[in-house]
Design an enzyme around this catalytic site. Structure first.
Site, mmCIF file in Angstrom:
data_model
loop_
_atom_site.group_PDB
_atom_site.id
_atom_site.type_symbol
_atom_site.label_atom_id
_atom_site.label_comp_id
_atom_site.label_asym_id
_atom_site.label_seq_id
_atom_site.Cartn_x
_atom_site.Cartn_y
_atom_site.Cartn_z
ATOM 1 N N CYS A 90 -7.442 -14.702 -28.955
ATOM 2 C CA CYS A 90 -8.402 -15.007 -30.012
ATOM 3 C C CYS A 90 -9.302 -16.205 -29.728
ATOM 4 C CB CYS A 90 -7.668 -15.234 -31.334
ATOM 5 S SG CYS A 90 -6.779 -13.772 -31.908
ATOM 6 N N HIS A 357 -13.298 -11.223 -37.728
ATOM 7 C CA HIS A 357 -12.839 -11.887 -36.506
ATOM 8 C C HIS A 357 -13.036 -10.944 -35.310
ATOM 9 C CE1 HIS A 357 -10.430 -13.866 -33.583
ATOM 10 N NE2 HIS A 357 -9.228 -13.515 -34.014
ATOM 11 N N CYS A 387 -6.023 -20.363 -33.488
ATOM 12 C CA CYS A 387 -4.695 -19.961 -33.061
ATOM 13 C C CYS A 387 -4.848 -18.809 -32.076
ATOM 14 C CB CYS A 387 -3.838 -19.551 -34.257
ATOM 15 S SG CYS A 387 -4.510 -18.199 -35.256
#
Length: 401
Positions: A90, A357, A387
């Site tokens: 991510c 996202h 994260c």
């Protein structure tokens, strides 16, 4: 040598389903349009770009075979510009910016672009496979559980109620809606167009500013079945025996949305600015990536922030504004609690719970959002962090110049 941010752009985020507005756009085209917009805004001579680094979390199929280099060619950049893709899950987009900055700081590049792309409607999560989730021996040795279960573990371990999570989610939606209505994203969001040049999407597609706490309270938990029926809860409890049981409190409304999108950030040294006549907007002060416990997985932003602050010889009180990717509501609540950061200083324009996202692009997107808001508020310093799957975290500190 200093590395400066000269400009950044991002696409709107389209719903990551087959009926989403960006589904017809291939990942290469999505990235190429973004790189082209970055070039055109600055009348950039692309021969001056020494490298393009592009985050991509599922680099397979249409996103495989070095999507970065092909996007550079499709964008019409000079053929002398090399490119490669990276995957730190991510935080890939932010890591791409950090790698670009590293090259400039080391004197090995005058200018580089950190970028990211993810077409989640065309290359879904999990398409890339990988031993971590699919090889039983690896999963057993690393206490693997899906991220949603990790988020529920954080909420359970730290006592965040369903209402706590939902209240944060409502605030994210309301902040994102307000930011769009007030034009805060207008400077940096570039419309995605079809093959005829007709705009397909001009604003983030999943923002729901009218959502209420009552509406969210009616949604069923998303990760209860995989936790209870498929054994992930038991695995997590082996690693965290102090927890009696995992309460499943995350759902589609308080977790990040699945979307398509791309972003790009132009990084250069002072000589690049003098040569092009471009004015630097911010200096990259420091950055860091860390490893953290892989079962709970999503707590890496705190130690990553602490390390980046250490490198910069700063403390949290020296940071005027924070951006943390809203992978799940509990991630942000835990970060704010651990570092004593008030809500009015973090994600002030909403985040991934509202806007989505796009895995490989999000890091570059939130860094740009941070810079724009720092300029709007006339603030000096900012920190962006995410994260990361398998227990990692990445953070970057910037200061205006």
């Amino acid at each position: 040598m200093d590395a400066f941010i000269y400009d950044h752009v991002r696409t709107p985020r389209g719903r990551g389903k087959s009926d989403g507005s960006l589904h017809e756009v291939t990942p290469v085209n999505l990235a190429a349009q973004t790189l082209g917009a970055l070039r055109d805004r600055s009348s950039l001579d692309t021969k001056l770009v020494d490298d393009v680094i592009m985050g991509c979390v599922m680099p397979v199929g249409e996103q495989g075979s070095n999507v970065a280099r092909i996007a550079v060619l499709m964008a019409g950049y000079d053929e002398s510009v090399p490119a490669f893709q990276i995957n730190r899950y991510c935080s890939s987009g932010l890591e791409a910016v950090n790698v670009a900055a590293s090259k400039v700081m080391a004197g090995q590049a005058m200018a580089a672009i950190g970028s990211g792309v993810e077409s989640m409607s065309r290359v879904p999560m999990g398409t890339g496979g990988g031993a971590w989730a699919t090889d039983p021996a690896v999963a057993f040795a690393t206490y693997f559980v899906p991220q949603g279960v990790s988020a529920d573990l954080i909420a359970t371990l730290h006592g965040y109620s369903r209402e706590d999570l939902d209240r944060y989610a409502v605030a994210s939606q309301q902040r994102a809606a307000a930011a769009w209505s007030e034009g805060r994203f207008a400077r940096s969001v570039v419309a995605v167009k079809d093959i005829l040049g007709v705009p397909l999407l001009e604003r983030d597609e999943t923002v729901r500013g009218s959502v209420t706490l009552e509406a969210l309270s009616g949604l069923k938990p998303s990760f209860a079945e995989m936790g209870e029926k498929y054994g992930s809860n038991g695995v997590a409890l082996l690693r965290y025996p102090q927890v009696e049981r995992i309460e499943h409190r995350h759902h589609a409304g308080n977790s990040s949305g699945i979307v398509d999108g791309a972003a790009a950030v132009l990084i250069g040294n002072a000589a690049f600015g003098r040569k092009t006549g471009l004015k630097p907007r911010a200096r990259i002060r420091s950055f860091a990536s860390i490893g953290s416990e892989p079962t709970i997985m999503l707590t890496g932003p705190t130690p990553a922030t602490e390390r980046a602050l250490k490198y910069a010889r700063m403390s949290t009180s020296d940071i005027d504004l924070f951006e943390l990717n809203e992978a799940f509501a509990a991630v942000v609540l835990r970060y704010m609690e651990a570092l004593s950061i008030p809500h009015e200083k973090i994600n002030v324009n909403g985040g991934a719970i509202a806007m989505g996202h796009p895995l490989g692009a999000t890091g570059a997107m939130i860094l740009g959002t941070l810079l724009d808001e720092m300029e709007r508020r006339n603030l000096g310093t900012g920190l962006a962090t995410l994260c990361v799957g398998a227990g990692m975290g990445t953070a970057t500190i910037i200061e205006r110049v």
